[in-house]
Scaffold this motif. Structure first.
Motif, PDB file in Angstrom:
ATOM      1  N   VAL A 101       0.839  -1.204   0.000  1.00  0.00           N
ATOM      2  CA  VAL A 101       0.000   0.000   0.000  1.00  0.00           C
ATOM      3  C   VAL A 101       0.870   1.249   0.000  1.00  0.00           C
ATOM      4  N   LEU A 102       1.878   1.275   0.849  1.00  0.00           N
ATOM      5  CA  LEU A 102       2.754   2.452   0.911  1.00  0.00           C
ATOM      6  C   LEU A 102       3.461   2.682  -0.422  1.00  0.00           C
ATOM      7  N   ASP A 103       3.882   1.605  -1.059  1.00  0.00           N
ATOM      8  CA  ASP A 103       4.524   1.731  -2.363  1.00  0.00           C
ATOM      9  C   ASP A 103       3.548   2.313  -3.396  1.00  0.00           C
ATOM     10  N   ALA A 104       2.318   1.839  -3.376  1.00  0.00           N
ATOM     11  CA  ALA A 104       1.301   2.354  -4.296  1.00  0.00           C
ATOM     12  C   ALA A 104       1.009   3.829  -4.039  1.00  0.00           C
ATOM     13  N   TRP A 105       1.101   4.245  -2.793  1.00  0.00           N
ATOM     14  CA  TRP A 105       0.858   5.638  -2.421  1.00  0.00           C
ATOM     15  C   TRP A 105       2.107   6.506  -2.590  1.00  0.00           C
ATOM     16  N   GLY A 106       3.243   5.887  -2.851  1.00  0.00           N
ATOM     17  CA  GLY A 106       4.483   6.635  -3.041  1.00  0.00           C
ATOM     18  C   GLY A 106       5.098   7.163  -1.769  1.00  0.00           C
ATOM     19  N   VAL A 107       4.901   6.444  -0.661  1.00  0.00           N
ATOM     20  CA  VAL A 107       5.443   6.873   0.638  1.00  0.00           C
ATOM     21  C   VAL A 107       6.417   5.812   1.131  1.00  0.00           C
ATOM     22  N   ARG A 108       7.669   6.197   1.298  1.00  0.00           N
ATOM     23  CA  ARG A 108       8.698   5.264   1.774  1.00  0.00           C
ATOM     24  C   ARG A 108       8.574   5.049   3.288  1.00  0.00           C
ATOM     25  N   PRO A 109       8.841   3.852   3.763  1.00  0.00           N
ATOM     26  CA  PRO A 109       8.782   3.576   5.197  1.00  0.00           C
ATOM     27  C   PRO A 109       9.700   4.471   6.040  1.00  0.00           C
ATOM     28  N   ASP A 110      10.842   4.866   5.488  1.00  0.00           N
ATOM     29  CA  ASP A 110      11.765   5.681   6.286  1.00  0.00           C
ATOM     30  C   ASP A 110      11.271   7.112   6.503  1.00  0.00           C
ATOM     31  N   ARG A 111      10.152   7.492   5.898  1.00  0.00           N
ATOM     32  CA  ARG A 111       9.565   8.820   6.104  1.00  0.00           C
ATOM     33  C   ARG A 111       8.735   8.888   7.378  1.00  0.00           C
TER      34      ARG A 111
END
Length: 122
Positions: A101-111
């Protein structure tokens, strides 16, 4: 979560302990601010652990994700929800799906960080 390698260790631990994480993301307009919120699901064993005074780690947790936008002028007050808009939401059944989901939303975990270290009003 691919061995957890996509997450900083402290953030992965926080998620497994049921702690909320938040990331500020680009907003749709300059007069807005936006945040993505991850809330780990809570279960009956979590409630029992809490009642006994401890926190339970669970690498099998699910997650609720929400992407909110707020009026920049209202974000610091009690009325932060005036003009707030839920951009999108999703449920992830496990850590792997959370990354998808985060990848699809363009948000990296390290953020992601802890809510108290952010300007997220919730």
């Amino acid at each position: 979560m691919n061995g957890g390698s996509d997450w900083p260790t402290d953030k992965l631990t926080a998620l497994r302990l049921g702690r909320r994480l938040v990331a500020e993301v680009p907003a749709s307009r300059p007069d807005r601010r936006a945040f993505v919120d991850i809330r780990p699901t809570q279960s009956r064993p979590d409630a029992q652990a809490r009642a006994e005074g401890w926190v339970r780690s669970d690498p099998e947790r699910g997650f609720r994700l929400e992407h909110w936008e707020y009026d920049r002028r209202c974000i610091d007050g009690f009325d932060y929800d005036i003009g707030a808009a839920l951009v999108r939401s999703a449920d992830a059944t496990d850590e792997s799906e959370l990354l998808t989901v985060l990848d699809a939303w363009g948000v990296r975990p390290d953020r992601f960080g802890y809510p108290w270290d952010s300007d997220d009003p919730r």
